[in-house]
Design a protein around this motif. Structure first.
Motif: not given
Ligand code: MG
Ligand code: ASP
Length: 439
Positions: A5, A197, A200
């Motif tokens: 990632k 976010g 992830d």
């Molecule tokens: Mg991040």
């Protein structure tokens, strides 16, 4: 198979996007590449969405135009040949037409979520065509075909795995599969996301779903650090962490990882490696089952905490009291982070204070309630800290001059949590950095 990632800053400049194409082609075997939106894009989409929700289409259009310029400059640098330049312009024009279409219609929560998803869709499409131009054998793997959450917003790992396997088989000729982080479908089959976010988390879910050899998270820092680099002057990267240690750190404020990232990886024992795109030689951090015991590893801080203290003489020698207290938090769908009890009082912390007034009013039936806002949880992490002699002495000695509101130790074997007023945070992190790490 590897799951790799790259975060927003790793794809945020054309030369970086080119660099990650080099990085992944140099990695052995088959890999799934998960990309975030280009840095700043999701924030810009949030701004556009907020303007539209507030009924300000002109403000939204200003933001759309700024973002469009940015993307046009980006594709100009990303692609070499004129035919790929044309492809790049077509991609940008298609996405920005969609933004304007969404802006012109009835803008509801569903359109907002659709808008937010475009950042990852465009970054992966741009990267895919960059690979095409360089004749790298890659395929796009649409996250919306397999990534899903249930009605409680929880990822459906079993279903994700069932859907992914046949798709991967049909793409068996490609070594590089490019997919979107963050985005998913919800139980109504609408476009949704895994919260800010969340890329992830996507990588970890895919890694767990296909039982990958390793999940790699590439960001712009060389792994997890022993302390918050934004607050204290000197920090050092941590080479190895256990899943439990990393989970605590991610949850309690280490901004490098989405807080839920470790959960799926740990479930299927898939190691997670944190790497730095700006310095690929740096070791980074390896998060796995193994780890050294009895050492302080890192400190993280989580702000925006509210402490609620309930003092009640009815607690004295009574059973069922804590259950009734917890039920109040459950009723208001608010999760508890820390608790600390004495015979007649209990202090509880929460990070989501939206329901605070209702919680306090329900708790008043039990006794006297006090609320402290602007608190920070300081989380000190290490594997099996109880095996280390004098852990508490080291912590308290370092903080001899600081008022501490709450302490929690022994809840897990990996952490000591302290609650302090946010005004003390910098001082606490600096003193612990000296006292526990000699930095
Ligand atoms: Mg991040
Ligand atoms: N683009 C999303 C965000 O900025 C997801 C991510 O980057 O992980 O929150």
């Amino acid at each position: 198979m590897l799951v790799v990632k790259f975060g927003g800053t790793s794809v945020g400049k054309p030369e970086r996007m080119k660099k990650i194409a080099n990085l992944v082609t140099d990695m052995p075997g088959r890999k799934i590449v998960v990309l975030s939106a280009l840095s700043g894009t999701t924030n810009a989409l949030v701004k556009i969405g907020e303007a539209l929700s507030a009924g300000q289409p002109m403000a939204a259009e200003t933001e759309i135009a700024i973002l469009e310029k940015h993307y046009l400059a980006f594709v100009k640098e990303l692609y070499e040949s004129s035919s790929y330049q044309a492809i790049g312009e077509e991609i940008v024009s298609r996405y920005f037409s969609l933004f304007r279409l969404l802006a012109a219609g009835k803008f509801d929560d569903r359109s907002y979520r659709e808008l937010l998803a475009q950042g990852e869709l465009i970054s992966t499409e741009l990267f895919y065509h960059h690979c095409q131009e360089r004749k790298i054998n890659a395929r796009l793997l649409p996250a919306l075909h397999f990534m899903s959450i249930d009605e409680n917003q929880e990822p459906e790992l079993g279903k994700i795995s069932e859907r992914l396997k046949p798709i991967l088989e049909t793409m068996s000729s490609a070594n590089l599969l490019i997919t979107q982080g963050y985005i998913c479908r919800n139980h109504r089959n609408e476009i949704d996301n895994l919260k800010r976010g969340g890329s992830d988390y996507t990588a970890s879910l895919i890694g767990a779903a296909i039982r990958a050899e390793e999940i790699q998270i590439w960001t712009d820092i060389d792994g997890m650090h022993n302390n918050d680099p934004r607050v204290v002057k000197k920090t050092i990267p941590i080479a190895e962490l256990t899943f439990d240690e990393a989970s605590e750190l991610a949850y309690f404020g280490a901004k490098i990882l989405h807080p839920s990232t470790i959960v799926p990886a740990q479930k299927y024992n898939v190691p997670v490696r944190l790497k730095n795109t700006m310095d690929e030689k740096a070791f980074g951090t390896l998060i796995s089952e193994k780890g050294t015991s009895g050492q302080f590893k890192a400190i993280a801080a989580k702000d925006g905490i509210t402490a609620v203290n309930i003092k009640s003489s009815r607690m004295l020698l009574a059973y069922g009291f804590l259950r009734r207290v917890f039920e109040v938090f459950e009723k208001h769908k608010t999760s508890i982070d820390m608790i600390s009890t004495s015979e007649v009082a209990v202090s509880i912390t929460i990070d989501d204070s939206q329901q605070l007034d209702s919680i306090v009013s329900d708790l008043k039936t039990f006794g006297n309630i006090e609320v402290d806002k602007n608190q920070t949880i300081i989380c000190i992490v290490g594997n099996r800290l109880e095996e280390k002699e004098g852990v508490l002495k080291d912590v308290f000695q370092s903080l001899a001059q600081v008022p501490i509101r709450m302490v929690s130790y022994g809840g897990s074997r990996n952490n000591i949590s302290l609650l302090v007023d946010t005004s003390q945070k910098e001082k606490v992190l600096t003193l612990l950095n000296e006292g526990l790490f000699g930095l």
